[in-house]
Write an enzyme that holds these catalytic residues in place. Structure first.
Site, PDB file in Angstrom:
ATOM      1  CB  CYS A 232      -0.887   0.026   1.231  1.00 15.49           C
ATOM      2  SG  CYS A 232      -1.866  -1.448   1.453  1.00 15.49           S
TER       3      CYS A 232
ATOM      4  NE  ARG B 257       4.488   1.764  -1.108  1.00 21.58           N
ATOM      5  CZ  ARG B 257       5.252   2.000  -0.040  1.00 21.58           C
ATOM      6  NH1 ARG B 257       6.268   2.812  -0.145  1.00 21.58           N
ATOM      7  NH2 ARG B 257       4.983   1.458   1.116  1.00 21.58           N
TER       8      ARG B 257
ATOM      9  CD1 TRP C   6      -0.275  -5.646  -3.632  1.00 22.66           C
ATOM     10  CD2 TRP C   6      -0.240  -6.603  -1.606  1.00 22.66           C
ATOM     11  NE1 TRP C   6       0.259  -6.906  -3.764  1.00 22.66           N
ATOM     12  CE2 TRP C   6       0.294  -7.521  -2.542  1.00 22.66           C
ATOM     13  CE3 TRP C   6      -0.316  -6.997  -0.267  1.00 22.66           C
ATOM     14  CZ2 TRP C   6       0.754  -8.776  -2.185  1.00 22.66           C
ATOM     15  CZ3 TRP C   6       0.136  -8.264   0.084  1.00 22.66           C
ATOM     16  CH2 TRP C   6       0.664  -9.129  -0.866  1.00 22.66           C
TER      17      TRP C   6
ATOM     18  CG  ASN D 197       0.322   2.279   3.688  1.00 22.50           C
ATOM     19  OD1 ASN D 197      -0.754   2.274   3.104  1.00 22.50           O
ATOM     20  ND2 ASN D 197       1.415   2.826   3.201  1.00 22.50           N
ATOM     21  N   GLY D 198      -0.446  -0.978   6.695  1.00 20.19           N
ATOM     22  CA  GLY D 198      -0.116  -1.810   7.857  1.00 20.19           C
ATOM     23  C   GLY D 198      -1.276  -2.730   8.179  1.00 20.19           C
TER      24      GLY D 198
ATOM     25  CD  GLU E 196      17.796 -12.196  -8.897  1.00 16.56           C
ATOM     26  OE1 GLU E 196      17.312 -12.763  -7.904  1.00 16.56           O
ATOM     27  OE2 GLU E 196      17.355 -11.110  -9.326  1.00 16.56           O
TER      28      GLU E 196
ATOM     29  CE  LYS F  78      14.259 -10.785 -10.823  1.00 17.55           C
ATOM     30  NZ  LYS F  78      14.925 -10.084  -9.749  1.00 17.55           N
TER      31      LYS F  78
ATOM     32  CD  GLU G 241      10.245 -11.140  -9.395  1.00 19.14           C
ATOM     33  OE1 GLU G 241       9.585 -10.807  -8.412  1.00 19.14           O
ATOM     34  OE2 GLU G 241      11.425 -10.795  -9.555  1.00 19.14           O
TER      35      GLU G 241
ATOM     36  CG  HIS H  38      21.970 -35.810  -5.668  1.00 17.11           C
ATOM     37  ND1 HIS H  38      22.430 -37.057  -5.344  1.00 17.11           N
ATOM     38  CD2 HIS H  38      23.070 -35.043  -5.878  1.00 17.11           C
ATOM     39  CE1 HIS H  38      23.760 -37.056  -5.338  1.00 17.11           C
ATOM     40  NE2 HIS H  38      24.168 -35.841  -5.657  1.00 17.11           N
TER      41      HIS H  38
ATOM     42  CE  LYS I 291      11.412  -2.493  -6.573  1.00 12.89           C
ATOM     43  NZ  LYS I 291      12.235  -3.554  -7.199  1.00 12.89           N
TER      44      LYS I 291
HETATM   45  C1  AGP Z   1      12.744  -9.371  -6.667  1.00 18.14           C
HETATM   46  O1  AGP Z   1      12.639  -9.410  -8.046  1.00 18.14           O
HETATM   47  C2  AGP Z   1      11.506  -9.534  -5.928  1.00 18.14           C
HETATM   48  N1  AGP Z   1      10.457  -8.729  -6.391  1.00 18.14           N
HETATM   49  C3  AGP Z   1      11.594  -9.731  -4.429  1.00 18.14           C
HETATM   50  O2  AGP Z   1      12.062 -11.038  -4.271  1.00 18.14           O
HETATM   51  C4  AGP Z   1      12.466  -8.788  -3.570  1.00 18.14           C
HETATM   52  O3  AGP Z   1      13.802  -8.931  -3.906  1.00 18.14           O
HETATM   53  C5  AGP Z   1      12.219  -9.090  -2.089  1.00 18.14           C
HETATM   54  O4  AGP Z   1      10.881  -8.855  -1.776  1.00 18.14           O
HETATM   55  C6  AGP Z   1      13.117  -8.301  -1.168  1.00 18.14           C
HETATM   56  O5  AGP Z   1      12.904  -6.936  -1.282  1.00 18.14           O
HETATM   57  P1  AGP Z   1      13.901  -5.888  -0.655  1.00 18.14           P
HETATM   58  O6  AGP Z   1      15.191  -6.025  -1.393  1.00 18.14           O
HETATM   59  O7  AGP Z   1      13.246  -4.567  -0.877  1.00 18.14           O
HETATM   60  O8  AGP Z   1      14.065  -6.241   0.782  1.00 18.14           O
END
Ligand code: AGP
Length: 606
Positions: A2, A27, A72, A98-99, A480, A484, A487, A503, A601
């Site tokens: 949010c 966000r 959100w 927010n929260g 990573e 990517k 997601e 394995h 985000k």
């Molecule tokens: C990365 O592509 C993601 N969207 C997510 O995993 C992100 O890296 C994670 O939420 C951590 O966020 P931060 O680096 O703001 O702590």
């Protein structure tokens, strides 16, 4: 997650609120809304994008005080009624929050028993009715908000506007709020990004702070009623442009910004003549570096992968035991904290609740935590006190790219620094520093010669799943790459250290299965080639990320070369084609690249 923006001043509030909402889009959100003080409080809200909100707004809204929100969903589905702002039954108070209010259920039940008709399923709405009740009992606005928050348990960053009082009351506890200071006008936001085009002077509220914001004043006080002197912080000029420019997506822009972002991160920190690096903000003397028994690194998602690369670099260059931890697991396992050890909290946003909770757990047990953070003044950066900013500039695509490169850079610089304080020779240090300084131009070189990314995309876009393999420092790069692609293109991906493949994951392979292998020219390459053979023997198609000029290319169905470098630094190069593969695949599959479904985000809930 949010986002909040508020404005109070002499100019119409709505354009500021709408611009702010656009700036907060990154966000992640599923609905949005605004409340403007225009005689009475005028509230508009709906599910969908900011454009959808824009389309239901009247041509002009006059008021000069207002608040707005991107939601959100956590408590209650994605509906117009659940969108913020929420308002009191008489329509005279509106609130954005927010929260999470943990005792919302009992607060709501009590309100309902008193005959109040709650219009939403949210935890936040209870607060506005409680404030209303306090006001009706004769309390002043600030007292009404304070008394309400005393009844609430949980986290909040909230703003309240009133029909009868020209002010915005805001409060912070666990969810960040920043007040932007203007001349005869002030702004409030959940992060600094929406404020930066209006003012550089800000007050970063602390947990337990409340503030009464008017057009010409800001009065801060604590939860218990004590008034406080708020410190005005001047925001640094961010090197990066927050606007998308000529790029079709923020993600592509941010991939291409990596050379410059990296230059910003290493600038002044790599000292060739000493073969050393200097992360001054860490505030750790060479003497202390010598005595550190172990290093633990904490992060989530992409930041966790950067921690895993950093862990290997620290052990490799400094011969100090290092561990990378999933932040969300950390405090729940009652970790043993060694007070002489060094902990790093790694986070782009600096707001990730899981990482923040881990930091607090370490501090509670007397441990020492440093932040490796992108967003200046963010909660984790402030909670740690010391640390190192990675200077990636604003990162707005949900899929993190340039922050990964810079986190790896920062942790690799730390590995050199602690290595030099211990056994790393000056000669070896110089080789590393020399190679490090060339990486930005090598990324540039790669971005101009990207290799057959489209071929890779054609190979994976219709796959049931994609397997990513790497060894040593390339194992976290494989993770990573998988994160990517998963997601933003929603393709199930698995990432394994190449040697683990036999394995279990090998069972997935059949004719045409795509396997992405990261194999820089390091001491593990020969072993990785064996894994490639095992995959090919089962009909898998190998997409190979390797160094330019390396004969390993012959092992690939699709070969993507990147410039060569010191193998310990290779993640900063080998990750780039993986980012491009994810981006292009998502694009081809028609996915929303910058705002993938269900993701936010900055993840501010545990
Ligand atoms: C990365 O592509 C993601 N969207 C997510 O995993 C992100 O890296 C994670 O939420 C951590 O966020 P931060 O680096 O703001 O702590």
């Amino acid at each position: 997650m949010c986002g909040i923006i508020g404005y109070i001043g002499q100019q119409p509030a709505t354009p500021f609120l709408m611009q702010g909402l656009n700036r907060l889009e990154y966000r992640g959100y599923d609905s949005s809304g605004i409340a403007v003080r225009n005689g009475s409080l005028e509230i508009h809200k709906c599910i969908g994008k900011i454009n959808d909100l824009e389309s239901i707004l009247p041509d002009s809204i006059e008021g000069t005080t207002g608040i707005a929100h991107t939601r959100w969903a956590t408590h209650g589905g994605v509906t117009d009624a659940n969108a913020h702002p929420h308002c009191s039954e008489n329509g005279k108070i509106a609130l954005v929050h927010n929260g999470i209010i943990e005792n919302a259920r009992s607060l709501r039940t009590r309100l309902e028993k008193e005959g109040i008709h709650l219009k939403s399923e949210t935890d936040s709405e209870a607060l506005v009715h409680l404030i209303d009740r306090e006001l009706s009992n004769g309390a002043k606005p600030l007292t009404a908000v304070r008394r309400t928050l005393k009844k609430a348990r949980g986290t909040w960053g909230l703003c309240v506007v009133f029909e009868d009082h020209d002010m915005i009351i805001c409060a912070r506890n666990g969810s960040p709020l920043v007040i932007g200071i203007g001349d005869g006008e002030n702004w409030i936001a959940s992060d600094t990004l929406p404020l930066q085009s209006y003012t550089q002077q800000v007050i970063l509220l602390d947990d337990g702070d409340l503030a009464v914001v008017t057009s010409d004043g800001i009065q801060t006080s604590r939860f218990d009623g004590r008034s406080t002197d708020s410190t005005v912080t001047t925001l640094e000029d961010d090197w990066g442009e927050a606007d998308i420019g000529d790029f079709p997506h923020f993600m592509l822009k941010e991939i291409h910004e990596q050379p410059e972002a990296l230059r910003q991160c290493i600038s002044g920190r790599l000292v060739l003549k000493d073969g050393n690096s200097r992360l001054g903000g860490l505030g750790i003397s060479p003497k202390k570096l010598q005595k550190i028994p172990h290093v633990r690194l904490l992060g989530c998602g992409t930041s966790l992968h950067a921690c895993q690369v950093g862990r290997i670099a620290i052990e490799h260059l400094a011969r100090v035991p290092a561990l990378a931890h999933v932040s969300s697991e950390f405090r729940h396992n009652n970790p043993v904290i060694e007070t002489n050890a060094l902990h790093f909290a790694v986070s782009q946003s600096g707001e990730t609740a899981d990482t923040l909770a881990a930091v607090k757990e370490i501090q509670l047990k007397g441990g020492d935590v440093r932040g490796v953070i992108n967003v200046v003044g963010s909660t984790i950066a402030r909670q740690c006190g010391h640390g190192c900013y990675i200077h990636s500039g604003p990162e707005q695509a949900v899929a993190s790219t340039k922050a990964f490169t810079n986190m790896v850079a920062a942790l690799s610089m730390f590995a050199i620094q602690i290595g030099r304080a211990r056994n790393l020779s000056q000669v070896r240090g110089k080789e590393l520093v020399r190679a490090f300084k060339k990486i930005p131009e090598k990324i540039e070189h790669y971005l101009k010669n990207q290799g057959p990314i489209q071929e890779a995309v054609d190979c994976i876009k219709d796959a049931k799943s994609v397997l990513f393999l790497g060894r040593g420092v390339s194992a976290p790069v494989a993770r990573e790459g998988a994160l990517k692609l998963m997601e933003i293109a929603y393709i199930p991906c698995l990432a394994y250290p190449a040697g683990e493949m036999k394995h279990g994951p090998i069972a997935l392979l059949e004719e045409g299965s795509p396997v992405v292998v990261i194999a820089p020219n390091d001491s593990l390459k020969e072993k990785t080639i064996s894994s490639i053979h095992e995959c090919r023997a089962r009909g898998a198609k190998i997409i190979l990320i390797h160094e330019e000029g390396d004969s390993i290319a012959e092992e690939a169905d699709i070969s993507i070369p990147v410039p060569s470098t010191e193998s310990i630094l290779s993640p900063m190069l080998t990750v780039v084609p993986l980012q491009l593969i994810a981006y292009e695949t998502a694009l081809q599959l028609g996915c929303d690249v910058d705002r993938p479904r269900n993701l936010a985000k900055s993840v501010t809930v545990e």
